[in-house]
Design a protein around this motif. Structure first.
Motif, PDB file in Angstrom:
ATOM      1  N   GLU B  67      78.328  46.168  54.919  1.00 26.01           N
ATOM      2  CA  GLU B  67      79.515  45.553  55.527  1.00 26.01           C
ATOM      3  C   GLU B  67      79.637  45.991  56.975  1.00 26.01           C
ATOM      4  O   GLU B  67      79.228  47.091  57.368  1.00 26.01           O
ATOM      5  N   ARG B  68      80.181  45.091  57.768  1.00 26.08           N
ATOM      6  CA  ARG B  68      80.518  45.397  59.164  1.00 26.08           C
ATOM      7  C   ARG B  68      81.852  44.714  59.415  1.00 26.08           C
ATOM      8  O   ARG B  68      81.945  43.489  59.490  1.00 26.08           O
ATOM      9  N   LEU B  69      82.898  45.537  59.498  1.00 24.74           N
ATOM     10  CA  LEU B  69      84.261  45.012  59.495  1.00 24.74           C
ATOM     11  C   LEU B  69      84.942  45.369  60.812  1.00 24.74           C
ATOM     12  O   LEU B  69      85.891  46.141  60.862  1.00 24.74           O
ATOM     13  N   GLN B  70      84.414  44.799  61.901  1.00 24.01           N
ATOM     14  CA  GLN B  70      84.918  45.143  63.234  1.00 24.01           C
ATOM     15  C   GLN B  70      85.757  44.034  63.861  1.00 24.01           C
ATOM     16  O   GLN B  70      86.213  44.186  64.999  1.00 24.01           O
ATOM     17  N   ALA B  71      85.932  42.920  63.151  1.00 24.11           N
ATOM     18  CA  ALA B  71      86.635  41.776  63.748  1.00 24.11           C
ATOM     19  C   ALA B  71      88.060  41.745  63.233  1.00 24.11           C
ATOM     20  O   ALA B  71      88.423  40.937  62.379  1.00 24.11           O
ATOM     21  N   SER B  72      88.839  42.597  63.750  1.00 24.40           N
ATOM     22  CA  SER B  72      90.205  42.762  63.276  1.00 24.40           C
ATOM     23  C   SER B  72      90.974  41.435  63.393  1.00 24.40           C
ATOM     24  O   SER B  72      90.889  40.749  64.412  1.00 24.40           O
ATOM     25  N   GLY B  73      91.687  41.101  62.327  1.00 20.37           N
ATOM     26  CA  GLY B  73      92.482  39.877  62.343  1.00 20.37           C
ATOM     27  C   GLY B  73      91.683  38.624  62.031  1.00 20.37           C
ATOM     28  O   GLY B  73      92.230  37.531  61.952  1.00 20.37           O
ATOM     29  N   GLN B  74      90.376  38.785  61.888  1.00 18.02           N
ATOM     30  CA  GLN B  74      89.526  37.627  61.597  1.00 18.02           C
ATOM     31  C   GLN B  74      89.192  37.586  60.105  1.00 18.02           C
ATOM     32  O   GLN B  74      89.293  38.602  59.415  1.00 18.02           O
ATOM     33  N   PRO B  75      88.779  36.418  59.617  1.00 16.97           N
ATOM     34  CA  PRO B  75      88.426  36.315  58.193  1.00 16.97           C
ATOM     35  C   PRO B  75      87.237  37.220  57.835  1.00 16.97           C
ATOM     36  O   PRO B  75      86.473  37.622  58.711  1.00 16.97           O
ATOM     37  N   THR B  76      87.148  37.487  56.549  1.00 14.01           N
ATOM     38  CA  THR B  76      86.005  38.234  56.038  1.00 14.01           C
ATOM     39  C   THR B  76      85.102  37.266  55.265  1.00 14.01           C
ATOM     40  O   THR B  76      85.577  36.535  54.382  1.00 14.01           O
ATOM     41  N   VAL B  77      83.833  37.278  55.622  1.00 13.94           N
ATOM     42  CA  VAL B  77      82.861  36.378  55.006  1.00 13.94           C
ATOM     43  C   VAL B  77      81.896  37.207  54.156  1.00 13.94           C
ATOM     44  O   VAL B  77      81.282  38.155  54.661  1.00 13.94           O
ATOM     45  N   LEU B  78      81.785  36.862  52.876  1.00 13.44           N
ATOM     46  CA  LEU B  78      80.830  37.548  52.006  1.00 13.44           C
ATOM     47  C   LEU B  78      79.602  36.659  51.863  1.00 13.44           C
ATOM     48  O   LEU B  78      79.705  35.504  51.422  1.00 13.44           O
ATOM     49  N   ILE B  79      78.458  37.195  52.293  1.00  8.96           N
ATOM     50  CA  ILE B  79      77.210  36.434  52.167  1.00  8.96           C
ATOM     51  C   ILE B  79      76.458  36.939  50.944  1.00  8.96           C
ATOM     52  O   ILE B  79      76.141  38.118  50.844  1.00  8.96           O
ATOM     53  N   GLN B 133      74.550  39.452  71.217  1.00 10.18           N
ATOM     54  CA  GLN B 133      75.463  38.963  72.248  1.00 10.18           C
ATOM     55  C   GLN B 133      76.775  39.728  72.275  1.00 10.18           C
ATOM     56  O   GLN B 133      77.648  39.441  73.078  1.00 10.18           O
ATOM     57  N   GLY B 134      76.969  40.645  71.327  1.00 13.45           N
ATOM     58  CA  GLY B 134      78.227  41.396  71.295  1.00 13.45           C
ATOM     59  C   GLY B 134      78.664  41.599  69.860  1.00 13.45           C
ATOM     60  O   GLY B 134      77.830  41.629  68.945  1.00 13.45           O
ATOM     61  N   GLU B 135      79.942  41.671  69.647  1.00 12.17           N
ATOM     62  CA  GLU B 135      80.455  41.926  68.291  1.00 12.17           C
ATOM     63  C   GLU B 135      80.436  40.640  67.470  1.00 12.17           C
ATOM     64  O   GLU B 135      80.446  39.539  68.014  1.00 12.17           O
ATOM     65  N   LEU B 136      80.392  40.821  66.142  1.00  9.43           N
ATOM     66  CA  LEU B 136      80.462  39.656  65.260  1.00  9.43           C
ATOM     67  C   LEU B 136      81.854  39.043  65.352  1.00  9.43           C
ATOM     68  O   LEU B 136      82.851  39.767  65.420  1.00  9.43           O
ATOM     69  N   PRO B 137      81.931  37.704  65.284  1.00 13.30           N
ATOM     70  CA  PRO B 137      83.241  37.040  65.417  1.00 13.30           C
ATOM     71  C   PRO B 137      84.098  37.148  64.160  1.00 13.30           C
ATOM     72  O   PRO B 137      85.290  36.856  64.195  1.00 13.30           O
ATOM     73  N   VAL B 138      83.501  37.497  63.050  1.00 15.90           N
ATOM     74  CA  VAL B 138      84.243  37.667  61.788  1.00 15.90           C
ATOM     75  C   VAL B 138      83.759  38.947  61.124  1.00 15.90           C
ATOM     76  O   VAL B 138      82.747  39.537  61.533  1.00 15.90           O
ATOM     77  N   ASN B 139      84.479  39.393  60.112  1.00 19.46           N
ATOM     78  CA  ASN B 139      84.013  40.520  59.312  1.00 19.46           C
ATOM     79  C   ASN B 139      82.967  40.011  58.319  1.00 19.46           C
ATOM     80  O   ASN B 139      83.158  38.954  57.704  1.00 19.46           O
ATOM     81  N   VAL B 140      81.884  40.741  58.160  1.00 17.92           N
ATOM     82  CA  VAL B 140      80.785  40.260  57.314  1.00 17.92           C
ATOM     83  C   VAL B 140      80.436  41.295  56.251  1.00 17.92           C
ATOM     84  O   VAL B 140      80.317  42.491  56.541  1.00 17.92           O
ATOM     85  N   LYS B 141      80.304  40.806  55.015  1.00 21.76           N
ATOM     86  CA  LYS B 141      79.809  41.637  53.915  1.00 21.76           C
ATOM     87  C   LYS B 141      78.570  40.951  53.334  1.00 21.76           C
ATOM     88  O   LYS B 141      78.548  39.724  53.197  1.00 21.76           O
ATOM     89  N   PHE B 142      77.549  41.744  53.033  1.00 25.01           N
ATOM     90  CA  PHE B 142      76.363  41.208  52.353  1.00 25.01           C
ATOM     91  C   PHE B 142      76.331  41.726  50.917  1.00 25.01           C
ATOM     92  O   PHE B 142      76.566  42.911  50.682  1.00 25.01           O
ATOM     93  N   LEU B 143      76.023  40.825  49.987  1.00 25.10           N
ATOM     94  CA  LEU B 143      75.784  41.235  48.595  1.00 25.10           C
ATOM     95  C   LEU B 143      74.454  40.577  48.208  1.00 25.10           C
ATOM     96  O   LEU B 143      74.383  39.350  48.032  1.00 25.10           O
ATOM     97  N   LEU B 144      73.413  41.396  48.125  1.00 27.90           N
ATOM     98  CA  LEU B 144      72.079  40.868  47.812  1.00 27.90           C
ATOM     99  C   LEU B 144      71.652  41.451  46.478  1.00 27.90           C
ATOM    100  O   LEU B 144      71.382  42.650  46.379  1.00 27.90           O
TER     101      LEU B 144
END
Lengths: 449, 449
Positions: B67-79, B133-144
């Motif tokens: 997980e990388r949860l640096q986009a405060s206030g943005q949605p969280t996307v689980l891939i 290019q910088g920080e991710l625009p949303v919070n991202v979680k990976f489940l593989l």
């Protein structure tokens, strides 16, 4: 002199037991010597009765042939039987060993006791009983084969080759069961059979039922539809022309069979079902003996393992047999179903019908003098008139006899279903054996002019 | 900066090939170490991208979670993706070895190339592209996960146990095929399933079809009748209440699907059939994607060997599955068929219906902002609007995600049917892989508020 009083039952039993001791299992190649020994046993016995008797080779197990043709101007009777027996397996279920004949409660237990050594030897002893009083009243030929339990592969060829030698006026076979214990029975009809295999093809490969379900043709659903369409809601077969020529039951037959000791309820209970569905308008015995049927004998397709598999199979198949009655021809019926099934196959699949085998139905004329002779003989033994029954099964050798020797076949069954032919602990009631001997002797007398 | 210009395709290919070299066959117990090696490969990569990444144990193969949860206030996307692959058998049909990735005509050939290593790794590279290019625009979680190809036995337990950690606004899965090569596709609906087994019992033992045919109930004929009665002549399923609640297609959907490049004739030819039978009133795609089905997946009974056997079987059985659409509940449908089949069973047999398994249908609201985001992302990559399709199959994990994580699932398929997942010579077009990376990056941008 009274034949009954003349019969030495102790000697008759002893000889039969000797015959039953030889393990003449035709399907067992290690028992070829036993087969030869059994044939020789019978040949020697018939020889001792003044018959011209010989063991004749076939491509398989030999035939015992014997004849005594001293009754000039009288009919010739060919008695058919078989000296081979079913395998004894499963051995552990036998109370006493299958080839050590043992008497319990008036029954001799041994493989072949009723099927067919006991019934065939009853005829040998019947002839002996008559000979003790003088000459035989008719000419008698014996044909005792050794391959009945493996489908009589050599019999048809033998009949064709020896047709002249086997010429006769009537053929007598005792290799089955009476209708019921107290019912002396003459079986005057057999159903024929047409047996086919149906192949239904859908897609060119198995498909995923998620990705294709709803658009791809499903050959199993299609096969089910085809099978369902083969009968209407009255239980009648829908194949066009199927019933053409079917001999209808006479009023005499319907009354005769209605009078037989039969209970639908007991019959249903004996097989553990709640109903006996079938063609509307006919009794159970009528449906079993005199009406054609259509039964699926096997079906397959798709995934048959444990659990679930989401597959639309590429193909499905079924084995379908139709029992036929007099008036129907197996080749014609096969052609009709071969034409019909592709017509009723649902859209998107192809259906093919392969001919597996056929057998002619047989019925003897109830007014035949042979039937009357059998009736009189049985009355003398049982003290009551015989029942005239048919049987739902097909006996291919009967059709072969009729066709090749062109003589009527008289089925005088001496056994009972409870004898358990083909099962462990096969037996034959000694009283039935003795009645069989007398039946044979009286029948030969009655067949004389 | 333009993401396309930023993408180092040579590096992306090299890394994917390294991943494809590890034979992570989840069904092969001798490859447990390879499974662990693959999980570690992915964990290390995500760790190098600044994710909190770990390999988490399950009762089976481990899950890679990051997980990388640096986009405060943005949605969280689980891939979601899976790193295990199908077995490579039959090995002899592979042109080049399954675990030596080889490029031919712009495609990389290897087991797992499209299913699902290529598609899952496209998301990893998409994230990397954005991070350059910088920080991710949303919070991202990976489940593989490592058990998809064996039915994800540990996934549901894992989801329940880690529900808090996995909390998200939307789940993105790329593990399938686009509608056609030039058609960017968002799959917004899946059919569910209800799978049962039917047992039909006739007599208490196999019967001779001669002696009993015409009176004894035949469970195979009865089963065929039952199956035939499950649909009417319009291809509609006759189970009372079956269609209750079924979500009808909207006019928008019918028009949208009618515009897709689809030919009934080509579809029929591709599976080698002359017609595509099904429910009247619906097009093929409508029947495949939005209408429930009933298919027999397997059938058995009686004699299936070579030749003929004159038997009326005691029992027969079939496996029947129904694909379900939104508005239908598998448990309810199973109950309905369990009640219905005994009612339509012909006289004399008993029929029992056993529940094997069920899966919920899934459909995402076409007006959802997530759908719109996916559409915009795909337009940027393909230069044309996406097609909104459904799929006829059922993906059990999707239903599990929806139920346990209570978040919508966005299916953004990057592969093609011609990639031949599960077959020998599985491949993935490198262009599709690269488009997948860009799709992932654009999608994460579009999902930001």
């Amino acid at each position: 002199m009274d034949l009954k009083a003349q019969l030495d039952t102790a000697a008759a039993d002893r000889e039969l037991f000797d015959l039953l001791r030889i393990p003449s299992v035709s399907s067992d190649s290690t028992r070829k010597a036993d087969m030869a020994r059994t044939a020789e046993f019978l040949r020697a016995k018939l020889d001792s009765l003044g018959f011209t008797a010989r063991v004749e080779a076939t491509p398989g197990h030999p035939v015992v042939y014997a004849e005594r043709l001293q009754a000039s101007g009288q009919p010739t009777v060919l008695i058919y039987g078989h000296y081979d027996v079913q395998p004894e397996a499963p051995l552990e279920e036998w109370v006493t060993p299958p080839f050590e004949p043992t008497v319990r409660d008036g029954r001799v237990y041994a493989r072949g006791a009723t099927d067919d050594k006991g019934q065939a030897y009853a005829h040998v002893k019947g002839v002996e009983l008559l000979l003790a009083q003088g000459e035989l009243p008719v000419n008698v030929k014996f044909l005792l084969e050794g391959e009945e339990e493996i489908g009589s592969p050599s019999l048809e060829g033998y009949l064709r080759e020896k047709a002249e030698q086997l010429k006769c006026d009537v053929i007598v076979i005792s290799d089955g069961s009476r209708f019921a214990p107290d019912v002396p029975t003459v079986t005057y009809g057999l159903r024929g059979i047409a047996y086919v295999e149906v192949h239904v093809q859908g897609a060119n490969r198995d498909l995923h039922s998620g990705a294709y379900g709803g658009a791809a043709p499903n050959p199993i659903n299609a096969l089910a539809t085809i099978i369902a369409r083969l009968k209407d809601d009255q239980g009648r077969i829908t194949i066009p022309g199927f019933y053409d020529g079917v001999q209808e039951l006479t009023e005499q037959e319907r009354q005769m069979w209605a009078a037989l000791p039969h209970s639908d309820q007991e019959f249903a209970e004996s097989i553990g079902v709640s109903a006996l569905p079938g063609e509307a308008g006919y009794s159970t015995l009528e449906r079993l003996w005199a009406r054609p049927t259509l039964d699926v004998n096997g079906i397959w397709g798709g995934f048959q393992g444990e659990g679930s598999k989401t597959v639309i199979a590429a193909k499905a198949g079924a084995k379908i047999s139709m029992r036929l009655v007099p008036g129907q021809d197996p080749a014609r019926i096969t052609r009709l179903i071969q034409e019909y099934i592709p017509q009723i196959a649902p859209e998107g699949v192809t259906a093919e019908v392969i001919d597996l085998h056929g057998g002619q139905p047989v019925a003897m004329d109830l007014d035949s003098p042979y039937i009357a002779a059998a009736d009189r003989a049985l009355q003398k033994v049982f003290g009551k008139p015989a029942a005239f029954a048919r049987t739902g099964g097909s006996i291919p050798i009967v059709a072969a006899f009729r066709e090749i020797l062109d003589a009527p076949v008289l089925l005088v069954d001496m056994g009972l279903n409870e004898d358990a032919p083909h099962s462990p602990n096969e037996s034959f009631a000694l009283e039935d054996y003795h009645r069989g001997i007398l039946t044979s002797a009286y029948l030969l007398q009655e067949l004389a002019k």
